[in-house]
Design an enzyme around this catalytic site. Structure first.
Site, short mmCIF file in Angstrom:
data_model
loop_
_atom_site.label_atom_id
_atom_site.label_comp_id
_atom_site.label_asym_id
_atom_site.label_seq_id
_atom_site.Cartn_x
_atom_site.Cartn_y
_atom_site.Cartn_z
N ASP A 89 0.78 -1.25 0.00
CA ASP A 89 0.00 0.00 0.00
C ASP A 89 0.81 1.30 0.00
O ASP A 89 0.48 2.24 0.74
CB ASP A 89 -0.98 0.01 1.19
CG ASP A 89 -1.96 -1.15 1.17
OD1 ASP A 89 -1.83 -2.05 0.31
OD2 ASP A 89 -2.87 -1.17 2.02
N HIS A 141 -10.69 0.40 -2.81
CA HIS A 141 -12.04 0.31 -2.26
C HIS A 141 -13.11 0.89 -3.19
O HIS A 141 -12.88 1.91 -3.84
CB HIS A 141 -12.12 1.12 -0.95
CG HIS A 141 -11.20 0.65 0.13
ND1 HIS A 141 -11.23 -0.62 0.65
CD2 HIS A 141 -10.22 1.31 0.82
CE1 HIS A 141 -10.32 -0.72 1.60
NE2 HIS A 141 -9.68 0.42 1.72
N CYS A 170 -2.17 -2.56 7.59
CA CYS A 170 -2.04 -3.52 6.49
C CYS A 170 -0.71 -4.28 6.50
O CYS A 170 -0.68 -5.45 6.13
CB CYS A 170 -2.30 -2.83 5.17
SG CYS A 170 -4.06 -2.38 5.03
N LYS A 224 -6.89 -5.17 -3.04
CA LYS A 224 -7.61 -5.70 -1.87
C LYS A 224 -8.58 -4.68 -1.33
O LYS A 224 -8.46 -3.48 -1.64
CB LYS A 224 -6.59 -6.12 -0.80
CG LYS A 224 -5.76 -4.95 -0.31
CD LYS A 224 -4.70 -5.41 0.65
CE LYS A 224 -3.92 -4.24 1.19
NZ LYS A 224 -4.71 -3.23 1.89
N HIS A 239 -10.65 6.83 1.39
CA HIS A 239 -9.28 6.77 0.86
C HIS A 239 -9.19 5.65 -0.16
O HIS A 239 -9.97 4.69 -0.13
CB HIS A 239 -8.28 6.50 2.01
CG HIS A 239 -8.51 5.17 2.67
ND1 HIS A 239 -9.45 5.00 3.65
CD2 HIS A 239 -7.97 3.94 2.44
CE1 HIS A 239 -9.47 3.74 4.03
NE2 HIS A 239 -8.59 3.06 3.30
#
Ligand code: VGL
Ligand code: ZN
Length: 183
Positions: A9, A49, A128, A87, A62
């Site tokens: 990330d 997302h 994460c 993810k 975000h």
């Protein structure tokens, strides 16, 4: 034993100025760029997302799929990445761990490529990175966390240290990038 670098990330929204900017999030980029060419495989994860994710009940909006915030930090050498994982793509799913990626099964990919050692770095230490490293240990990988190539949200002061302790306790090896041996 073959080794993979797993870059968690390193996205605009987790870097300073981003929607969920992590202090010093951008500082992980130079060490990570230096590490990439030393590994057999380089894998990234991206938080990805949908705009209506339940995840946004807990966090500011975000890394909405396809937006600038979800892109890699512009200085990350992303052309050296062999596999890009996405993810948190389901609106009911937090998707903290790269092992929850929905486009490819990370564990199947690692098995196919006979990777036994996984070196985890990126953002954020206390979410994460931690979730990914704990899943890696549970899946039986030799799991290293590169301590100079991670940064934490630290919603509560000390969350970074707690996360490192938890990772260590479950069996992760905490290592600095200069201590990694490549034989
Ligand atoms: C993350 C909070 C929410 C992370 C992702 O990448 O650590 N943290 N979503
Ligand atoms: Zn998220």
């Amino acid at each position: 034993m073959k080794k993979a670098l797993l870059i968690v990330d390193v996205q605009n929204d987790f870097c300073p100025g981003g929607a969920l900017g992590v202090k010093d999030g951008d500082k992980v980029v130079p060490p990570i760029n230096g590490l990439m060419e030393r590994f057999d495989l380089v894998i990234s994860s991206q938080d990805w997302h949908p705009a209506d994710s339940v995840h946004f009940g807990k966090w500011p909006v975000h890394c909405v799929a396809g937006t600038h915030g979800a892109d890699f930090h512009p200085k990350l050498d992303s052309e050296k990445i062999d596999l890009k994982l996405y993810k948190g793509t389901d609106n009911k799913d937090d998707g903290y761990s790269a092992f929850e990626a929905t486009n490819t099964s990370l564990s199947d990919f690692l098995e196919e490529h006979q990777i036994r050692k996984l070196y985890v770095c990126g953002l954020a230490t206390d979410y994460c990175v931690k979730a990914t490293a704990l899943d890696a240990v549970k899946a039986g990988f030799h799991t290293y966390v590169i301590t100079d190539a991670i940064a934490a949200v630290n919603a509560q002061p000390g969350d970074d240290k707690k996360a490192l302790q938890e990772m260590y306790r479950i069996g992760c090896i905490l290592i600095e990038s200069k201590e990694i041996s490549y034989d």
